[in-house]
Design an enzyme around this catalytic site. Structure first.
Site, short mmCIF file in Angstrom:
data_model
loop_
_atom_site.label_atom_id
_atom_site.label_comp_id
_atom_site.label_asym_id
_atom_site.label_seq_id
_atom_site.Cartn_x
_atom_site.Cartn_y
_atom_site.Cartn_z
N CYS A 6 -1.64 -11.54 -9.54
CA CYS A 6 -1.59 -10.22 -10.18
C CYS A 6 -2.51 -10.24 -11.40
O CYS A 6 -2.49 -11.20 -12.18
CB CYS A 6 -0.15 -9.93 -10.61
SG CYS A 6 0.05 -8.36 -11.45
N HIS B 64 4.99 -2.21 -9.39
CA HIS B 64 4.44 -1.95 -10.73
C HIS B 64 4.85 -0.57 -11.24
O HIS B 64 5.13 -0.39 -12.43
CB HIS B 64 2.91 -2.01 -10.72
CG HIS B 64 2.34 -3.39 -10.87
ND1 HIS B 64 2.62 -4.20 -11.93
CD2 HIS B 64 1.49 -4.10 -10.08
CE1 HIS B 64 1.97 -5.35 -11.80
NE2 HIS B 64 1.28 -5.32 -10.68
N HIS C 48 3.65 -4.58 -3.58
CA HIS C 48 3.40 -5.19 -4.90
C HIS C 48 3.05 -4.10 -5.93
O HIS C 48 3.60 -4.09 -7.03
CB HIS C 48 2.27 -6.22 -4.76
CG HIS C 48 1.83 -6.85 -6.04
ND1 HIS C 48 1.98 -8.19 -6.30
CD2 HIS C 48 1.21 -6.32 -7.14
CE1 HIS C 48 1.49 -8.46 -7.52
NE2 HIS C 48 1.01 -7.35 -8.04
N GLU C 49 2.16 -3.19 -5.54
CA GLU C 49 1.71 -2.15 -6.48
C GLU C 49 2.80 -1.12 -6.76
O GLU C 49 2.93 -0.64 -7.88
CB GLU C 49 0.44 -1.46 -5.96
CG GLU C 49 -0.76 -2.38 -5.70
CD GLU C 49 -1.14 -3.26 -6.89
OE1 GLU C 49 -0.86 -2.87 -8.03
OE2 GLU C 49 -1.71 -4.35 -6.66
CO CO Z 1 0.13 -6.80 -9.85
#
Ligand code: CO
Length: 177
Positions: A94, A140, A136-137
């Protein structure tokens, strides 16, 4: 414009990002271009707006596709409707966690709803690498980082590195904050 990447320890990475309401806002389109530019110099495949300090639900992804070139994707207000398929464990990295790597277990496939940059609504299934990056995003956008999903061994292995990032004692090839 290239933005600095916000590193682990910055509050914006732990907040829930706001939905985009106005798709005609020219600032939105400039911001999306800037996100791609920022991703290009930092060698990332995915970027969520909170990673450049902007708490909005925007994700940019770019993937090299053999015999096509680089494919660019924009996901606004993405929502995972369903996760399914087998659990797959893959080592993730990341931009907000330089030098940190660890295994993260996620479902292979998702059903996703989102808006394109002009406000068009989409719903589609994704699996494989794109599903992995999206999950994953989207984490966030909800204030979740991959380290939260590391198994205890990887958490332990990366503990000292995390402290260094928090103290900004880290070297990166891209500008950071
Ligand atoms: Co990331």
């Amino acid at each position: 414009m290239i933005y600095p990447i916000y590193l682990y320890g910055e509050d914006v990475l732990r907040k829930k990002a706001e939905e985009i309401k106005d798709f005609n806002d020219s600032n939105l389109h400039v911001l999306i271009d800037d996100m791609f530019e920022t991703m290009n110099i930092s060698d990332g495949v995915g970027l969520a707006a909170p990673q450049i300090g902007i708490s909005k639900q925007i994700i940019t992804i770019q993937l090299p596709i053999p015999s096509y070139g680089v494919k660019k994707y924009v996901f606004i207000n993405p929502k995972i409707l369903k996760e399914f398929g087998q659990y797959v464990t893959i080592e993730e990295g990341c931009l907000s966690l330089p030098d940190i790597h660890g295994n993260v277990k996620r479902r292979d496939a998702i059903e996703l709803e989102w808006y394109g940059k002009s406000g068009k609504f989409y719903r589609q299934f994704y699996s494989g690498i794109l599903s992995r990056i999206l999950q994953h995003e989207i984490d966030h956008l909800n204030g979740i980082l991959m380290i939260d999903k590391f198994e205890s061994e990887d958490k332990l292995l990366n503990f000292m590195k995390l402290e260094k990032i928090k103290d900004k004692k880290v070297e990166t090839k891209y500008p950071v904050k």
